[in-house]
Design a protein around this motif. Structure first.
Motif, short mmCIF file in Angstrom:
data_model
loop_
_atom_site.label_atom_id
_atom_site.label_comp_id
_atom_site.label_asym_id
_atom_site.label_seq_id
_atom_site.Cartn_x
_atom_site.Cartn_y
_atom_site.Cartn_z
N ASN A 23 -7.35 -4.02 -18.57
CA ASN A 23 -5.91 -3.82 -18.35
C ASN A 23 -5.48 -4.29 -16.96
O ASN A 23 -4.44 -3.84 -16.44
CB ASN A 23 -5.56 -2.35 -18.54
N ASP A 24 -6.25 -5.18 -16.36
CA ASP A 24 -5.95 -5.78 -15.06
C ASP A 24 -5.99 -4.79 -13.90
O ASP A 24 -5.39 -5.03 -12.84
CB ASP A 24 -4.58 -6.48 -15.06
N ARG A 25 -6.71 -3.69 -14.04
CA ARG A 25 -6.90 -2.78 -12.91
C ARG A 25 -8.07 -3.29 -12.07
O ARG A 25 -9.14 -3.55 -12.60
CB ARG A 25 -7.18 -1.36 -13.41
N PRO A 26 -7.89 -3.43 -10.76
CA PRO A 26 -8.93 -4.08 -9.93
C PRO A 26 -10.15 -3.19 -9.69
O PRO A 26 -10.02 -2.02 -9.35
CB PRO A 26 -8.19 -4.36 -8.62
N PHE A 27 -11.32 -3.78 -9.87
CA PHE A 27 -12.59 -3.13 -9.52
C PHE A 27 -13.16 -3.71 -8.23
O PHE A 27 -13.85 -3.01 -7.49
CB PHE A 27 -13.61 -3.30 -10.64
N ALA A 28 -12.91 -4.99 -7.97
CA ALA A 28 -13.43 -5.66 -6.77
C ALA A 28 -12.41 -6.68 -6.30
O ALA A 28 -11.98 -7.54 -7.08
CB ALA A 28 -14.77 -6.33 -7.07
N ILE A 29 -12.01 -6.58 -5.04
CA ILE A 29 -11.05 -7.51 -4.46
C ILE A 29 -11.58 -8.00 -3.11
O ILE A 29 -12.56 -7.47 -2.59
CB ILE A 29 -9.66 -6.86 -4.28
N SER A 30 -10.93 -9.00 -2.55
CA SER A 30 -11.30 -9.52 -1.23
C SER A 30 -10.13 -9.35 -0.28
O SER A 30 -8.99 -9.64 -0.63
CB SER A 30 -11.70 -11.00 -1.33
N VAL A 31 -10.42 -8.87 0.92
CA VAL A 31 -9.39 -8.65 1.94
C VAL A 31 -9.78 -9.41 3.21
O VAL A 31 -10.96 -9.70 3.44
CB VAL A 31 -9.22 -7.14 2.25
N ASP A 32 -8.78 -9.74 4.04
CA ASP A 32 -9.04 -10.45 5.28
C ASP A 32 -9.63 -9.52 6.33
O ASP A 32 -9.24 -8.36 6.44
CB ASP A 32 -7.74 -11.07 5.82
N ASP A 138 -22.11 -15.00 -9.48
CA ASP A 138 -21.83 -15.42 -8.11
C ASP A 138 -21.24 -16.82 -8.04
O ASP A 138 -20.29 -17.07 -7.29
CB ASP A 138 -23.12 -15.35 -7.28
N GLU A 139 -21.75 -17.74 -8.81
CA GLU A 139 -21.27 -19.12 -8.75
C GLU A 139 -19.80 -19.22 -9.14
O GLU A 139 -19.05 -20.02 -8.58
CB GLU A 139 -22.12 -20.01 -9.66
N ASP A 140 -19.37 -18.42 -10.11
CA ASP A 140 -17.96 -18.43 -10.53
C ASP A 140 -17.06 -17.70 -9.54
O ASP A 140 -15.93 -18.10 -9.28
CB ASP A 140 -17.81 -17.78 -11.91
N LEU A 141 -17.58 -16.61 -8.98
CA LEU A 141 -16.75 -15.75 -8.13
C LEU A 141 -16.56 -16.30 -6.72
O LEU A 141 -15.51 -16.07 -6.10
CB LEU A 141 -17.37 -14.35 -8.04
N ARG A 142 -17.54 -17.02 -6.18
CA ARG A 142 -17.53 -17.30 -4.75
C ARG A 142 -16.57 -18.40 -4.32
O ARG A 142 -16.20 -18.48 -3.15
CB ARG A 142 -18.94 -17.64 -4.27
N GLY A 143 -16.13 -19.29 -5.20
CA GLY A 143 -15.21 -20.34 -4.82
C GLY A 143 -15.86 -21.39 -3.94
O GLY A 143 -17.08 -21.54 -3.92
N ARG A 144 -15.03 -22.12 -3.17
CA ARG A 144 -15.54 -23.19 -2.31
C ARG A 144 -15.25 -22.88 -0.85
O ARG A 144 -14.25 -22.26 -0.52
CB ARG A 144 -14.88 -24.53 -2.69
N GLU A 145 -16.12 -23.35 0.01
CA GLU A 145 -15.96 -23.12 1.44
C GLU A 145 -14.80 -23.93 2.02
O GLU A 145 -14.40 -24.94 1.46
CB GLU A 145 -17.25 -23.48 2.19
N ARG A 170 -13.12 -17.74 -9.16
CA ARG A 170 -12.49 -17.40 -10.44
C ARG A 170 -12.30 -15.90 -10.61
O ARG A 170 -13.09 -15.09 -10.12
CB ARG A 170 -13.36 -17.93 -11.59
N ARG A 171 -11.27 -15.55 -11.31
CA ARG A 171 -10.97 -14.16 -11.66
C ARG A 171 -11.81 -13.78 -12.88
O ARG A 171 -11.91 -14.55 -13.84
CB ARG A 171 -9.48 -14.01 -11.96
N VAL A 172 -12.41 -12.60 -12.85
CA VAL A 172 -13.25 -12.13 -13.96
C VAL A 172 -12.62 -10.88 -14.58
O VAL A 172 -12.35 -9.90 -13.88
CB VAL A 172 -14.68 -11.81 -13.47
N THR A 173 -12.37 -10.93 -15.88
CA THR A 173 -11.82 -9.79 -16.61
C THR A 173 -12.90 -9.19 -17.49
O THR A 173 -13.48 -9.88 -18.33
CB THR A 173 -10.63 -10.22 -17.49
#
Length: 237
Positions: A23-32, A138-145, A170-173
């Motif tokens: 239901n799009d409730r966040p379990f893991a997010i990234s913050v600055d 990890d490969e999907d989640l980490r993105g590019r440098e 990438r976003r994982v549901t």
């Protein structure tokens, strides 16, 4: 020639993708988060810089000795402290120390803390998945440098930064339902206490599709402070 003398390029890791429930409730997010670095070659008085920086960071005597050794190296870039609290970053910035700079990095944050943590896993300081889904995907989640160019003045003091925005992972549901997960973990915790058990597991399935609505494994841990918990609590049984 001028750019070669004044610019320094630093690689910054991309922002990891978000992990959410069905239901799009966040379990893991990234913050600055701000990270502090230094250019030892630009410092005229490493001892004074160490005293001021050590006080701001709350360093003990031995930690200040290690910091002084770091600032006396024949290098143009060293990390001082990664992903510090905003208040600490402000305090250090206000000191206006010669040869001290800042980079914005991405830090993983788990708003639900222990909920689903053995399944989610955790992320290390360098944004690398080290357990659970964070490791498996990890490969999907980490993105590019991204590469950040830091400009310095004639005394090699940081003047600012020119940043190329990183590509987000990438976003994982998940098929998990946060509410059902909460109920499952609460009931499992009660059962462990009532029976005097050491650990327990519970899985809730959607019978028509086989989708996993909840996957509970106790004991669990807080992935925001994973290093404070023993390895046996970080395992998805």
């Amino acid at each position: 020639e001028a750019r070669h003398q004044s610019d320094r390029t630093i690689t910054v890791r991309a922002r990891r993708g978000t992990i959410v429930d069905r239901n799009d409730r966040p379990f893991a997010i990234s913050v600055d988060a701000k990270s502090i670095w230094a250019d030892p070659s630009a410092m005229r008085d490493p001892k004074e810089t160490t005293r001021a920086l050590g006080r701001a960071l709350g360093y003990s005597g031995p930690e200040q000795k290690e910091l002084l050794a770091l600032l006396r190296q024949d290098r143009s870039f060293v990390w001082i402290k990664r992903q510090v609290d905003p208040a600490v970053a402000r305090t250090v910035r206000e000191l206006r120390l010669e040869g001290i700079g800042f980079e914005t990095e991405s830090r993983r944050y788990y708003p639900k803390r222990e909920l689903l943590s053995p399944v989610l896993g955790y992320v290390g300081l360098d944004a690398q998945g080290m357990g659970g889904l964070e490791y498996a995907l990890d490969e999907d989640l980490r993105g590019r440098e991204a590469r950040v160019t830091v400009r310095r003045d004639a005394r090699r003091r940081p003047m600012g930064e020119t940043e190329k925005p990183p590509t987000e992972g990438r976003r994982v549901t998940l098929t998990i339902d946060e509410r059902i997960q909460h109920v499952a973990e609460s009931a499992l915790g009660d059962a462990i206490r009532d029976t005097g058990s050491v650990s327990g597991t519970a899985v809730v399935l959607e019978p028509r599709t086989g989708e996993i609505l909840a996957m509970s494994s106790l004991p669990s841990f807080n992935p925001n402070r994973f290093a404070s918990f023993p390895e046996k609590d970080r395992v998805n049984r």
